[in-house]
Scaffold this motif. Structure first.
Motif, PDB file in Angstrom:
ATOM      1  N   LEU A   1       0.807  -1.224   0.000  1.00 53.11           N
ATOM      2  CA  LEU A   1       0.000   0.000   0.000  1.00 53.11           C
ATOM      3  C   LEU A   1       0.838   1.272   0.000  1.00 53.11           C
ATOM      4  O   LEU A   1       0.299   2.371   0.169  1.00 53.11           O
ATOM      5  N   THR A   2       2.161   1.124  -0.151  1.00 50.02           N
ATOM      6  CA  THR A   2       2.996   2.320  -0.076  1.00 50.02           C
ATOM      7  C   THR A   2       4.265   2.165  -0.922  1.00 50.02           C
ATOM      8  O   THR A   2       4.743   1.044  -1.133  1.00 50.02           O
ATOM      9  N   ASP A   3       4.796   3.280  -1.382  1.00 51.81           N
ATOM     10  CA  ASP A   3       6.079   3.270  -2.083  1.00 51.81           C
ATOM     11  C   ASP A   3       7.221   3.506  -1.106  1.00 51.81           C
ATOM     12  O   ASP A   3       8.388   3.428  -1.472  1.00 51.81           O
ATOM     13  N   PHE A   4       6.884   3.827   0.126  1.00 55.65           N
ATOM     14  CA  PHE A   4       7.894   4.147   1.120  1.00 55.65           C
ATOM     15  C   PHE A   4       8.715   2.906   1.480  1.00 55.65           C
ATOM     16  O   PHE A   4       8.181   1.805   1.566  1.00 55.65           O
ATOM     17  N   SER A   5      10.010   3.110   1.687  1.00 53.57           N
ATOM     18  CA  SER A   5      10.866   1.975   2.070  1.00 53.57           C
ATOM     19  C   SER A   5      10.684   1.686   3.551  1.00 53.57           C
ATOM     20  O   SER A   5      11.408   2.207   4.391  1.00 53.57           O
ATOM     21  N   LEU A   6       9.739   0.832   3.844  1.00 54.22           N
ATOM     22  CA  LEU A   6       9.411   0.564   5.249  1.00 54.22           C
ATOM     23  C   LEU A   6      10.573  -0.056   5.998  1.00 54.22           C
ATOM     24  O   LEU A   6      10.722   0.130   7.208  1.00 54.22           O
ATOM     25  N   GLU A   7      11.419  -0.805   5.273  1.00 52.54           N
ATOM     26  CA  GLU A   7      12.551  -1.454   5.951  1.00 52.54           C
ATOM     27  C   GLU A   7      13.504  -0.417   6.550  1.00 52.54           C
ATOM     28  O   GLU A   7      14.291  -0.731   7.434  1.00 52.54           O
ATOM     29  N   ALA A   8      13.397   0.830   6.091  1.00 52.58           N
ATOM     30  CA  ALA A   8      14.235   1.897   6.651  1.00 52.58           C
ATOM     31  C   ALA A   8      13.743   2.328   8.038  1.00 52.58           C
ATOM     32  O   ALA A   8      14.460   3.006   8.769  1.00 52.58           O
TER      33      ALA A   8
ATOM     34  N   TRP B   1      -7.944   1.218   7.055  1.00 55.36           N
ATOM     35  CA  TRP B   1      -8.286  -0.078   7.656  1.00 55.36           C
ATOM     36  C   TRP B   1      -8.713  -1.069   6.570  1.00 55.36           C
ATOM     37  O   TRP B   1      -8.191  -2.185   6.482  1.00 55.36           O
ATOM     38  N   ASP B   2      -9.673  -0.630   5.726  1.00 50.55           N
ATOM     39  CA  ASP B   2     -10.218  -1.526   4.698  1.00 50.55           C
ATOM     40  C   ASP B   2      -9.134  -1.978   3.721  1.00 50.55           C
ATOM     41  O   ASP B   2      -9.081  -3.141   3.334  1.00 50.55           O
ATOM     42  N   ARG B   3      -8.277  -1.059   3.352  1.00 49.71           N
ATOM     43  CA  ARG B   3      -7.232  -1.407   2.381  1.00 49.71           C
ATOM     44  C   ARG B   3      -6.214  -2.375   2.986  1.00 49.71           C
ATOM     45  O   ARG B   3      -5.710  -3.254   2.295  1.00 49.71           O
ATOM     46  N   ILE B   4      -5.912  -2.206   4.260  1.00 51.16           N
ATOM     47  CA  ILE B   4      -4.970  -3.145   4.897  1.00 51.16           C
ATOM     48  C   ILE B   4      -5.601  -4.539   4.999  1.00 51.16           C
ATOM     49  O   ILE B   4      -4.968  -5.550   4.692  1.00 51.16           O
ATOM     50  N   ILE B   5      -6.851  -4.578   5.417  1.00 52.87           N
ATOM     51  CA  ILE B   5      -7.549  -5.869   5.530  1.00 52.87           C
ATOM     52  C   ILE B   5      -7.552  -6.581   4.170  1.00 52.87           C
ATOM     53  O   ILE B   5      -7.243  -7.781   4.066  1.00 52.87           O
ATOM     54  N   GLU B   6      -7.864  -5.802   3.132  1.00 54.34           N
ATOM     55  CA  GLU B   6      -7.932  -6.339   1.776  1.00 54.34           C
ATOM     56  C   GLU B   6      -6.553  -6.831   1.312  1.00 54.34           C
ATOM     57  O   GLU B   6      -6.406  -7.954   0.829  1.00 54.34           O
ATOM     58  N   ALA B   7      -5.548  -5.999   1.509  1.00 55.04           N
ATOM     59  CA  ALA B   7      -4.192  -6.347   1.069  1.00 55.04           C
ATOM     60  C   ALA B   7      -3.664  -7.568   1.825  1.00 55.04           C
ATOM     61  O   ALA B   7      -2.928  -8.389   1.279  1.00 55.04           O
ATOM     62  N   GLY B   8      -4.055  -7.691   3.081  1.00 51.63           N
ATOM     63  CA  GLY B   8      -3.483  -8.744   3.918  1.00 51.63           C
ATOM     64  C   GLY B   8      -4.149 -10.101   3.781  1.00 51.63           C
ATOM     65  O   GLY B   8      -3.659 -11.096   4.322  1.00 51.63           O
ATOM     66  N   LYS B   9      -5.280 -10.125   3.076  1.00 50.30           N
ATOM     67  CA  LYS B   9      -6.057 -11.365   3.000  1.00 50.30           C
ATOM     68  C   LYS B   9      -5.217 -12.563   2.565  1.00 50.30           C
ATOM     69  O   LYS B   9      -5.253 -13.617   3.205  1.00 50.30           O
ATOM     70  N   THR B  10      -4.450 -12.390   1.512  1.00 49.86           N
ATOM     71  CA  THR B  10      -3.675 -13.518   0.994  1.00 49.86           C
ATOM     72  C   THR B  10      -2.542 -13.907   1.937  1.00 49.86           C
ATOM     73  O   THR B  10      -1.976 -14.993   1.827  1.00 49.86           O
ATOM     74  N   GLU B  11      -2.184 -13.030   2.848  1.00 46.07           N
ATOM     75  CA  GLU B  11      -1.089 -13.308   3.788  1.00 46.07           C
ATOM     76  C   GLU B  11      -1.587 -13.847   5.118  1.00 46.07           C
ATOM     77  O   GLU B  11      -0.804 -14.076   6.035  1.00 46.07           O
ATOM     78  N   GLY B  12      -2.898 -13.980   5.245  1.00 44.54           N
ATOM     79  CA  GLY B  12      -3.448 -14.528   6.481  1.00 44.54           C
ATOM     80  C   GLY B  12      -3.768 -13.500   7.552  1.00 44.54           C
ATOM     81  O   GLY B  12      -3.997 -13.839   8.713  1.00 44.54           O
TER      82      GLY B  12
END
Lengths: 366, 127
Positions: free
Chosen positions: A157-164, A207-218
């Motif tokens: 959901l983001t272009d930001f380098s979260l690992e940073a 919230w909705d976008r995270i739930i949607e994005a995370g579905k395949t990851e459990g």
């Protein structure tokens, strides 16, 4: 009862709503154990908008924060998050808080919902110098995305380098699903994860976008019940249980967050005295030997002598054991000590074990 | 919510199944759903004489401990030891996971309990 902006969302997801610190929040959706295991093995999304936020600004902001908390914010870089107790003069704890450093002149404090009003008043009563204190709780909704898959999901959901964003660091203006958020690598589960601060009107979308994005990851939505069992296994303190106005950070094993060398702060004298003398009681972990589930406030004894009380206890979904944390007289705190927990007037055998009960291996999936 | 046919129900959400003079007692689907994940069941002692309203046992979920009260009086003649090892049976099949059997000493007490229709109405009012 106060409702977070996600109240309707929780109801539509089947959340069982209960009252917590004056807020209507979901205690569970699918079930506490299921949600707990998902957070440990995949990810869970929590609405933690009930948490309070207090902004401290002004030329004397740093000096003021140094005075009211026990940890040392002086050497903190901008972009850091620090955990700290905030104490009364006698060493008892007003609250435990997360301190976000926005600038030398600007700190953002995240406080417990049940203590938010008290904390705000405490800070105002102790104001010193050119400091402005603002309760900004209504300006933020807060989500906690926790679990080994948290970063992978948020990356969708983001272009930001979260690992940073390293543990206990944050970034402002991270665009998540098109929305400006503050993102910190923090949480209250013992897992990797993020906490997101969002303008309330955008919370449902994120919230909705995270739930949607995370579905395949459990990913699943998770409630207060799993939040409690997760933080309990990781032995993260809960105000009112492990810490309170009657329990000091030294007794609670939080001495590493008390920096005596930073100069004066509220509670310093009492805490220093206690540290030098050694506390009379300490928090320990224990496991049940007999059958039975320990719960907070149950009496702990040896023979028929009371030696303390349980601060938190439950069935551990990860360890599949009944375990607890107790505040005991120091003579009984050694690992391996046999103790008894009084459960419904019966003394049940238990044994002191090491804390935390659970700590994650490095297994952040990228 | 599932309400099993042919059972009697209490306001505290216990069910009673009568076979001869033996009353099997458990907790309802409504109750297990409200409790959440059951992790421990404390069973009564066999041989105990209980009056209506006495504690028959304790069901502990991850959330909290809940007392289970006997809706009928009599002597405990059998307990369901399987629940000591597998407390989750209460969640999985609440009408099979009986907690204890009580030998009835007063059949008229059964008239004070609800039938399935009354219980359904009762639960819908509880929300």
């Amino acid at each position: 009862m106060k409702k977070t902006v996600l109240y309707e969302t929780h109801c539509s997801l089947g959340g069982k709503m209960v009252e917590f610190a004056g807020w209507a929040l979901p205690v569970q959706y699918s079930g506490i154990i299921e949600e707990h295991e998902r957070v440990r093995n995949a990810a869970g999304l929590f609405d933690v908008s009930h948490m309070g936020e207090i902004m401290i600004g002004g030329p004397d902001a740093e000096k003021f924060v140094q005075k009211i908390v026990t940890n040392n914010v002086k050497d903190m870089d901008t972009g850091r998050v620090q955990y700290s107790p905030m104490c009364y003069p006698d060493g008892g704890i007003v609250d435990d808080i997360l301190i976000y450093k926005f600038a030398d002149t600007k700190y953002f404090l995240v406080v417990n919902a049940s203590n938010a009003d008290k904390d705000f008043k405490w800070m105002k009563d102790n104001i010193e110098g050119k400091v402005e204190i603002r309760d900004v709780s209504n300006e933020y909704a807060q989500l906690a995305l926790q679990g080994p898959k948290a970063q992978k999901i948020l990356k969708m959901l983001t272009d930001f380098s979260l690992e940073a964003i390293k543990p206990f660091r944050f970034e402002q203006k991270v665009v998540i699903a098109g929305v400006d958020t503050i993102v910190s690598r923090t949480g209250y589960t013992g897992e990797d994860g993020f906490e997101l601060y969002i303008r309330p009107q955008n919370a449902e979308h994120v919230w909705d976008r995270i739930i949607e994005a995370g579905k395949t990851e459990g990913l699943v939505p998770a409630g207060l019940g799993a939040r409690d069992t997760l933080r309990f296994e990781a032995a993260l303190p809960l105000y009112g249980q492990e810490i309170s106005e009657d329990i000091t950070p030294i007794e609670a094993g939080l001495e590493r967050f008390v920096k005596f060398d930073k100069g004066d702060f509220i509670g310093r004298d009492a805490l220093l005295k206690q540290k030098e003398k050694g506390p009379d009681r300490k928090l320990v972990g224990f496991e049940m030997i007999d059958r039975g589930v320990p719960r907070s406030h149950y009496i702990v004894q040896v023979g028929s002598m009371e030696i303390g009380f349980v601060t938190s206890g439950n069935f551990s979904p990860t360890l599949k054991k009944n375990i607890g944390i107790a505040l005991l007289k120091k003579e009984y705190c050694e690992i391996g000590t046999d103790i008894e927990i009084v459960i419904r007037n019966k003394a049940m055998k238990a044994r002191v074990i090491k804390l935390p009960f659970y700590s994650k291996k490095r297994r952040i999936s990228l | 919510m599932n309400i099993e046919k042919g059972l009697k129900y209490s306001k505290e959400h216990e069910w009673v199944r009568v076979e001869g003079n033996r009353a099997y007692i458990g907790i309802t689907d409504y109750a297990q759903n409200a409790l959440g994940d059951v992790v421990f069941v404390e069973l009564p002692e066999t041989g105990a004489d209980l009056e209506t309203g006495d504690t028959l046992g304790v069901v502990e979920s991850v959330k909290a401990a809940s007392d289970i009260y006997t809706p009928v009086s009599g002597t405990v003649v059998e307990v369901n030891d399987e629940l000591s090892e597998s407390p989750e049976k209460i969640n999985e099949s609440p009408y099979e996971a009986w907690i204890a059997v009580i030998e009835l000493n007063d059949f008229s007490q059964l008239d004070d309990l609800m039938d399935e229709y009354e219980y359904e109405q009762f639960c819908s009012k509880e929300g």
